[in-house]
Design a protein around this motif. Sequence first.
Motif, PDB file in Angstrom:
ATOM      1  N   SER A  45       0.834  -1.202   0.000  1.00 20.21           N
ATOM      2  CA  SER A  45       0.000   0.000   0.000  1.00 20.21           C
ATOM      3  C   SER A  45       0.867   1.249   0.000  1.00 20.21           C
ATOM      4  N   THR A  51      -3.398  -3.520   4.067  1.00 18.93           N
ATOM      5  CA  THR A  51      -4.717  -3.419   3.454  1.00 18.93           C
ATOM      6  C   THR A  51      -5.625  -4.492   4.021  1.00 18.93           C
ATOM      7  N   HIS A  77      -4.031   4.037  -3.996  1.00 20.77           N
ATOM      8  CA  HIS A  77      -3.973   3.165  -2.817  1.00 20.77           C
ATOM      9  C   HIS A  77      -2.735   2.287  -2.791  1.00 20.77           C
ATOM     10  N   TRP A  78      -2.352   1.746  -3.940  1.00 18.98           N
ATOM     11  CA  TRP A  78      -1.282   0.749  -3.958  1.00 18.98           C
ATOM     12  C   TRP A  78       0.073   1.403  -4.210  1.00 18.98           C
TER      13      TRP A  78
END
Length: 456
Positions: A45, A51, A77-78
């Motif tokens: 993340s 996550t 998000h990643w």
Amino acid sequence: MSAPLIAETRRRAIALLRHPARAVALAFAAATLLGTFLLTMPIASASGAATDPFTALFTAVSAVCVTGLVVVDTAGHWSTFGEVVILGLIQVGGFGIMTLASLLILLVSRRIGLRMQMTAQAETKALGLGEVRKVLLGVIITSLLVEAVIAVFLIARFATGYDKSFGQAVYHGVFHAVSAFNNAGFALYPDSIVRFATDPFICVPLMIATITGGLGFPVLLELARRRKRRGKRWSLHTKITIPVYFGLLVFGAGAFLAFEWGNPTTLGPMGTLDKILIGFFHSVQPRTAGFNSIDMAQVHPSTLLLNDVLMFIGGGSAGTAGGIKVTTFALLGWVMLAEIRGEPTVHIMGRKLAGEVQRQALTVALLGVGAVMAGTIVLLSITPFRLDDVLFEATSAFATVGMSTGITAQLPVAGQVVLVVLMFMGRLGPITLASALALRERARRYELPEERPIVG
């Protein structure tokens, strides 16, 4: 390893070969679990926090099933590690589905199993089980070659047209080339490809990659062999797939342009050439790549329904596209035409269509309709969204398209579970169901008295 353990391992391997659908499902489940584990790691993340497992599971299923539906922004998000994991899952899913589907074609082409005979031919009459290695190498080489060529064009455009560094251009070019060829629809931008809607140097390579992956490996292999052997005729599969696939592409573009030409929130303010580019882009993507270059939440309901139809049909067999496949759609059309004409058998392009193939096509199509309708009903019952949006979401999940009107992340967990099930069913269902139906076919020892109920 002890002799009993070796014998048990061999027994289980043979059991899997006798039930290819089970082997396919287990392989994809294993890849999904591994992807889920990697995506839950803090390093995956952007924030450095772990996550939650369900978000990781949803993303892993979407990537392995080359769908593209997301509950979190991929780029936001990643981390780079997480994006590389997603890219790896997309590649594994694309390789896996093309390879496994091609091998299942070998297995069921003459409705015989491995345990019954070790030499079978594919529809092209050129592939035997002794050429399994060639099939595997062919899938890998074809995939990597197409992805590399598309990536080069995208890298050049990102580097020269959008002021990205060479490293960023390579990363974005490779990511989107892999995603497009595998019909995955994952993008590194929160608006998908909207910012590049009028750029043909981005959109056209993505369309070419999508079409190439969506036609299916058997068709690509036959086209390549035909160039070497110009006198060889196309198989029935290829003769059906190519005209139907491109016919639907032209129809989809024309209908999309007709519905959206004057829409002030989509195509209305754009020039004619830009409209045509977007129209063809949005005819290709529902087949089933899933990129979008306009906001799907702003299109007319008629356009959403058009996309539902294109998504449900999908692309070619043994390719990276989803849906019930264009061959299934075309075969059912010929069956209906023969019935309307009152003909006792179905003839297609100089060939008679076997009765069992007609039943298999009908079964795959109706089970697909049932899956989409069941998912739609459940989503309608647990969410406040409109039928248009919910049907679009359910069809997109089942057909492994990845397009959305923006409601995926707003669904409750139960609704997202429905999408996970639809993605898994849609990715594996048509292939494994068709092979299972063919492998299970057996002669009936007797017939019951005939009676005709009233139809219609």
